[in-house]
Design a protein around this motif. Structure first.
Motif, PDB file in Angstrom:
ATOM      1  N   MET A  68       0.844  -1.179   0.000  1.00  0.00           N
ATOM      2  CA  MET A  68       0.000   0.000   0.000  1.00  0.00           C
ATOM      3  C   MET A  68       0.890   1.244   0.000  1.00  0.00           C
ATOM      4  SD  MET A  68      -3.066   1.161   2.589  1.00  0.00           S
ATOM      5  CE  MET A  68      -2.073   1.124   4.037  1.00  0.00           C
ATOM      6  N   PHE A  69       0.424   2.252  -0.701  1.00  0.00           N
ATOM      7  CA  PHE A  69       1.109   3.531  -0.819  1.00  0.00           C
ATOM      8  C   PHE A  69       0.167   4.591  -0.260  1.00  0.00           C
ATOM      9  CE2 PHE A  69       1.660   7.377  -3.468  1.00  0.00           C
ATOM     10  CZ  PHE A  69       3.014   7.611  -3.313  1.00  0.00           C
ATOM     11  N   GLU A  70       0.700   5.550   0.458  1.00  0.00           N
ATOM     12  CA  GLU A  70      -0.143   6.603   1.014  1.00  0.00           C
ATOM     13  C   GLU A  70       0.423   7.969   0.643  1.00  0.00           C
ATOM     14  OE1 GLU A  70      -2.144   7.850   5.272  1.00  0.00           O
ATOM     15  OE2 GLU A  70      -1.435   5.813   4.955  1.00  0.00           O
ATOM     16  N   TRP A  71      -0.473   8.886   0.289  1.00  0.00           N
ATOM     17  CA  TRP A  71      -0.107  10.249  -0.078  1.00  0.00           C
ATOM     18  C   TRP A  71      -1.189  11.184   0.455  1.00  0.00           C
ATOM     19  CZ3 TRP A  71      -2.770  13.534  -3.534  1.00  0.00           C
ATOM     20  CH2 TRP A  71      -2.100  14.704  -3.876  1.00  0.00           C
ATOM     21  N   LYS A  72      -0.801  12.100   1.323  1.00  0.00           N
ATOM     22  CA  LYS A  72      -1.711  13.106   1.894  1.00  0.00           C
ATOM     23  C   LYS A  72      -3.019  12.500   2.413  1.00  0.00           C
ATOM     24  CE  LYS A  72       0.142  17.022  -0.607  1.00  0.00           C
ATOM     25  NZ  LYS A  72      -0.146  18.248  -1.344  1.00  0.00           N
ATOM     26  N   GLY A  73      -2.908  11.357   3.049  1.00  0.00           N
ATOM     27  CA  GLY A  73      -4.080  10.694   3.609  1.00  0.00           C
ATOM     28  C   GLY A  73      -4.823   9.788   2.637  1.00  0.00           C
ATOM     29  N   TRP A  74      -4.458   9.831   1.362  1.00  0.00           N
ATOM     30  CA  TRP A  74      -5.062   8.958   0.354  1.00  0.00           C
ATOM     31  C   TRP A  74      -4.310   7.636   0.345  1.00  0.00           C
ATOM     32  CZ3 TRP A  74      -9.418  10.229  -2.284  1.00  0.00           C
ATOM     33  CH2 TRP A  74      -9.786  11.576  -2.297  1.00  0.00           C
ATOM     34  N   LYS A  75      -5.029   6.542   0.372  1.00  0.00           N
ATOM     35  CA  LYS A  75      -4.424   5.205   0.330  1.00  0.00           C
ATOM     36  C   LYS A  75      -4.601   4.628  -1.068  1.00  0.00           C
ATOM     37  CE  LYS A  75      -4.870   4.063   5.125  1.00  0.00           C
ATOM     38  NZ  LYS A  75      -5.478   4.844   6.025  1.00  0.00           N
ATOM     39  N   PHE A  76      -3.505   4.196  -1.665  1.00  0.00           N
ATOM     40  CA  PHE A  76      -3.498   3.566  -2.986  1.00  0.00           C
ATOM     41  C   PHE A  76      -3.331   2.071  -2.744  1.00  0.00           C
ATOM     42  CE2 PHE A  76      -2.449   7.887  -3.662  1.00  0.00           C
ATOM     43  CZ  PHE A  76      -2.636   8.209  -4.994  1.00  0.00           C
ATOM     44  N   LEU A  77      -4.298   1.275  -3.217  1.00  0.00           N
ATOM     45  CA  LEU A  77      -4.248  -0.158  -2.909  1.00  0.00           C
ATOM     46  C   LEU A  77      -4.900  -0.996  -3.988  1.00  0.00           C
ATOM     47  CD1 LEU A  77      -7.383  -0.773  -1.529  1.00  0.00           C
ATOM     48  CD2 LEU A  77      -6.342   0.798   0.069  1.00  0.00           C
ATOM     49  N   PHE A  78      -4.665  -2.305  -3.893  1.00  0.00           N
ATOM     50  CA  PHE A  78      -5.270  -3.290  -4.784  1.00  0.00           C
ATOM     51  C   PHE A  78      -6.269  -4.104  -3.985  1.00  0.00           C
ATOM     52  CE2 PHE A  78      -0.670  -3.416  -6.320  1.00  0.00           C
ATOM     53  CZ  PHE A  78      -0.867  -2.466  -7.301  1.00  0.00           C
ATOM     54  N   TYR A  79      -7.297  -4.616  -4.682  1.00  0.00           N
ATOM     55  CA  TYR A  79      -8.237  -5.563  -4.085  1.00  0.00           C
ATOM     56  C   TYR A  79      -7.935  -6.923  -4.704  1.00  0.00           C
ATOM     57  CZ  TYR A  79     -10.988  -1.472  -2.602  1.00  0.00           C
ATOM     58  OH  TYR A  79     -11.401  -0.299  -2.031  1.00  0.00           O
ATOM     59  N   SER A  80      -7.717  -7.919  -3.880  1.00  0.00           N
ATOM     60  CA  SER A  80      -7.310  -9.239  -4.363  1.00  0.00           C
ATOM     61  C   SER A  80      -8.292  -9.866  -5.344  1.00  0.00           C
ATOM     62  CB  SER A  80      -7.072 -10.184  -3.192  1.00  0.00           C
ATOM     63  OG  SER A  80      -5.944  -9.766  -2.468  1.00  0.00           O
ATOM     64  N   LEU A  81      -9.558  -9.544  -5.253  1.00  0.00           N
ATOM     65  CA  LEU A  81     -10.544 -10.126  -6.168  1.00  0.00           C
ATOM     66  C   LEU A  81     -10.519  -9.482  -7.555  1.00  0.00           C
ATOM     67  CD1 LEU A  81     -13.571 -10.601  -3.751  1.00  0.00           C
ATOM     68  CD2 LEU A  81     -11.990 -12.334  -4.595  1.00  0.00           C
ATOM     69  N   ASP A  82      -9.686  -8.479  -7.759  1.00  0.00           N
ATOM     70  CA  ASP A  82      -9.615  -7.778  -9.042  1.00  0.00           C
ATOM     71  C   ASP A  82      -8.607  -8.394 -10.013  1.00  0.00           C
ATOM     72  OD1 ASP A  82     -11.506  -5.990  -8.146  1.00  0.00           O
ATOM     73  OD2 ASP A  82     -10.105  -4.332  -7.850  1.00  0.00           O
ATOM     74  N   TYR A  83      -8.138  -9.600  -9.739  1.00  0.00           N
ATOM     75  CA  TYR A  83      -7.082 -10.225 -10.542  1.00  0.00           C
ATOM     76  C   TYR A  83      -7.468 -10.390 -12.015  1.00  0.00           C
ATOM     77  CZ  TYR A  83      -9.841 -14.463 -10.059  1.00  0.00           C
ATOM     78  OH  TYR A  83     -10.859 -15.378 -10.092  1.00  0.00           O
ATOM     79  N   ALA A  84      -8.745 -10.512 -12.325  1.00  0.00           N
ATOM     80  CA  ALA A  84      -9.171 -10.745 -13.707  1.00  0.00           C
ATOM     81  C   ALA A  84      -9.288  -9.448 -14.511  1.00  0.00           C
ATOM     82  CB  ALA A  84     -10.503 -11.490 -13.724  1.00  0.00           C
ATOM     83  N   GLU A  85      -9.155  -8.322 -13.877  1.00  0.00           N
ATOM     84  CA  GLU A  85      -9.256  -7.031 -14.559  1.00  0.00           C
ATOM     85  C   GLU A  85      -7.875  -6.542 -14.987  1.00  0.00           C
ATOM     86  OE1 GLU A  85     -11.759  -3.963 -12.906  1.00  0.00           O
ATOM     87  OE2 GLU A  85     -12.554  -5.396 -11.462  1.00  0.00           O
ATOM     88  N   PRO A  86      -7.826  -5.591 -15.913  1.00  0.00           N
ATOM     89  CA  PRO A  86      -6.542  -4.969 -16.259  1.00  0.00           C
ATOM     90  C   PRO A  86      -5.955  -4.274 -15.022  1.00  0.00           C
ATOM     91  CG  PRO A  86      -8.221  -4.398 -17.879  1.00  0.00           C
ATOM     92  CD  PRO A  86      -8.926  -5.075 -16.737  1.00  0.00           C
ATOM     93  N   PRO A  87      -4.639  -4.065 -15.002  1.00  0.00           N
ATOM     94  CA  PRO A  87      -4.004  -3.424 -13.846  1.00  0.00           C
ATOM     95  C   PRO A  87      -4.632  -2.070 -13.513  1.00  0.00           C
ATOM     96  CG  PRO A  87      -2.337  -4.316 -15.304  1.00  0.00           C
ATOM     97  CD  PRO A  87      -3.652  -4.430 -16.022  1.00  0.00           C
ATOM     98  N   HIS A  88      -4.901  -1.885 -12.234  1.00  0.00           N
ATOM     99  CA  HIS A  88      -5.474  -0.630 -11.756  1.00  0.00           C
ATOM    100  C   HIS A  88      -5.215  -0.494 -10.264  1.00  0.00           C
ATOM    101  CE1 HIS A  88      -8.636  -3.619 -10.994  1.00  0.00           C
ATOM    102  NE2 HIS A  88      -8.979  -2.856  -9.960  1.00  0.00           N
ATOM    103  N   VAL A  89      -5.453   0.689  -9.757  1.00  0.00           N
ATOM    104  CA  VAL A  89      -5.279   0.967  -8.341  1.00  0.00           C
ATOM    105  C   VAL A  89      -6.553   1.637  -7.834  1.00  0.00           C
ATOM    106  CG1 VAL A  89      -4.154   3.197  -8.697  1.00  0.00           C
ATOM    107  CG2 VAL A  89      -3.681   1.924  -6.626  1.00  0.00           C
ATOM    108  N   HIS A  90      -6.931   1.300  -6.618  1.00  0.00           N
ATOM    109  CA  HIS A  90      -8.034   1.975  -5.936  1.00  0.00           C
ATOM    110  C   HIS A  90      -7.413   3.009  -5.007  1.00  0.00           C
ATOM    111  CE1 HIS A  90     -11.249  -0.827  -7.136  1.00  0.00           C
ATOM    112  NE2 HIS A  90     -10.260  -1.702  -7.174  1.00  0.00           N
ATOM    113  N   VAL A  91      -8.003   4.180  -4.961  1.00  0.00           N
ATOM    114  CA  VAL A  91      -7.496   5.259  -4.124  1.00  0.00           C
ATOM    115  C   VAL A  91      -8.639   5.672  -3.194  1.00  0.00           C
ATOM    116  CG1 VAL A  91      -6.329   7.474  -4.106  1.00  0.00           C
ATOM    117  CG2 VAL A  91      -6.132   6.005  -6.115  1.00  0.00           C
TER     118      VAL A  91
END
Length: 75
Positions: A1-24
Motif C-alpha cells: 500500500m502507498f499513502e499520499w496526503k491521507g489517500w491510500k493507494f491499494l489493490f483488491y485481491s478479487l480484481d485479478y481478472a481485470e486490467p491493472p489498476h489501483v483503488h485510491v
C-alpha cells in the motif's frame, strides 16, 4: 500500500481478472485508476481537483504500481 496526503493507494485481491489498476481511498471518497494508460475508471465522491491530483500521483508512480500489481497477482 502507498499513502499520499491521507489517500491510500491499494489493490483488491478479487480484481485479478481485470486490467491493472489501483483503488485510491480517503474517508468516504474513492477512485479507481487504470495503470497501463493512466486514466480514471470510476469516481465516487472525489472532486475534480482531487482527481487531477490523484491522476498526477498515479502517473508519477505508475511504474512502481504496475510492478507491485504483477508481484501481487503473479502475472
Amino acid at each position: 500500500m502507498f499513502e499520499w496526503k491521507g489517500w491510500k493507494f491499494l489493490f483488491y485481491s478479487l480484481d485479478y481478472a481485470e486490467p491493472p489498476h489501483v483503488h485510491v481511498r480517503k474517508d468516504r471518497k474513492e477512485a479507481k485508476i487504470w495503470l497501463d494508460r493512466v486514466e480514471l475508471a470510476r469516481n465516487r465522491r472525489c472532486t475534480d481537483h482531487e482527481l487531477a491530483a490523484l491522476l498526477r500521483v498515479t502517473e508519477k508512480n505508475s511504474t512502481d504500481f504496475l510492478e507491485k500489481w504483477h508481484e501481487h497477482f503473479g502475472n
